[in-house]
Design an enzyme around this catalytic site. Structure first.
Site, short mmCIF file in Angstrom:
data_model
loop_
_atom_site.label_atom_id
_atom_site.label_comp_id
_atom_site.label_asym_id
_atom_site.label_seq_id
_atom_site.Cartn_x
_atom_site.Cartn_y
_atom_site.Cartn_z
N LYS A 40 0.83 -1.21 0.00
CA LYS A 40 0.00 0.00 0.00
C LYS A 40 0.86 1.26 0.00
CE LYS A 40 -3.55 -2.72 2.23
NZ LYS A 40 -4.07 -3.25 3.51
N GLN A 78 -4.52 -1.87 9.73
CA GLN A 78 -4.32 -3.17 9.08
C GLN A 78 -4.98 -4.29 9.89
OE1 GLN A 78 -2.95 -3.85 6.05
NE2 GLN A 78 -3.54 -5.98 6.40
N ASP A 107 -10.75 3.03 4.01
CA ASP A 107 -10.78 1.58 3.85
C ASP A 107 -12.18 1.03 4.07
OD1 ASP A 107 -9.44 -0.77 3.23
OD2 ASP A 107 -9.00 -1.26 5.32
#
Length: 281
Positions: free
Chosen positions: A54, A98, A121
């Site tokens: 990323k 994450q 996200d």
């Protein structure tokens, strides 16, 4: 019949070129460099690899990234405090926590602590609610990437029967909501579903998101279906058994190179979108 390959890797590369130009235009117009902040708790090597991918994607399009690595013993309160700092940081346009975090952390509480404006996200409960109701919100990155991939290849969704295998709050559930919003008829299957093979056999569109290698058998899938595999396991194996499908189905995603690149692409695209909306970025 030769299946259409839904090449996420090629599409992500093409979209990155467009994003690079869009980032430059944004900055030329007076905007600050969009910055994605990524939090990694612990030392799981797979998670570290995903985070680096990323970061690399941000660099390729001219976006900034901020990597926050916290020890495995981090508490929920400590993580919440870090997220609060990033929420208030005017230089940060997007926040990524994450998944998964160590078991002592309340992951849902930490996801929901991310302000919706920076939830690029698509992991917050509020964001999911707004998206599922057809309101403006950032979609969960993997389902959003899949929808972009299907749209690019002109895969018809309206009126089709889609079967989503998996009910994760950041994959299966938002995937089902996005397909429903696109006028598909949606069935969600999970670990306690009875007659799984029979339900899969009805599907015009199949999305495998169970996290178990080749749980979904090729023999269950009808000819002419569209097969989307969101799984990845050692040796380049997905959640769906692929043997013989390339000669029977209408379209399918490769593993790797299908869904994965589109997940990262959705994330950085939504970070730019956040920057364009936030006056401080």
């Amino acid at each position: 019949m030769s299946a259409l390959i839904l090449d996420g890797k090629a599409l992500a590369k093409s979209r990155e070129q467009q994003l690079q130009a869009a980032v430059k235009k944004f900055q030329d117009g007076g905007g600050l460099q969009p910055v994605l902040a990524t939090i990694l708790v612990g030392d799981d090597p797979s998670s570290a690899t995903y985070v680096q991918m990323k970061i690399n994607a941000c660099a390729r399009v001219g976006m900034g990234s901020r990597f926050i690595r916290l020890p495995a013993a981090t508490t929920t309160q400590e993580l919440l405090s870090k997220i609060d700092q990033l929420n208030k940081d005017p230089d940060v346009c997007g926040i990524l926590l994450q998944h998964p975090v160590p078991e002592q952390i309340d992951e849902r509480a930490c996801f929901d602590a991310i302000t919706i404006e920076k939830d690029v996200d698509g992991v917050t409960t509020q964001g999911f609610g707004q998206m599922s109701m057809g309101e403006q919100a950032f979609g969960s990155a993997t389902p959003a990437g899949i929808m972009t991939l299907l749209k690019h290849y002109d895969i018809p969704l309206s009126g089709k029967h889609a079967v989503v295998l998996g009910r994760s709050p950041i994959l299966g559930k938002p995937m089902a909501a996005m397909l429903l919003n696109a006028n598909a008829t949606v069935t969600i299957c999970h670990s306690r579903t009875n007659n799984l093979a029979a339900l899969v056999a009805q599907a015009d569109i199949i999305v495998g998101a169970v996290g178990k290698p080749e749980l979904i058998k090729a023999a269950w899938i009808k000819d002419g279906a569209v097969v989307v595999d969101a799984g990845y396991h050692a040796g380049g194996i997905g959640d769906i058994e692929k043997a013989g499908l390339e000669n029977r189905v209408a379209a399918l995603t490769p593993v790797p190179g299908g869904v994965g690149p589109m997940t990262i692409n959705a994330l950085i695209s939504q970070t730019l979108e956040s920057a364009e909306k936030l006056e401080t970025c």
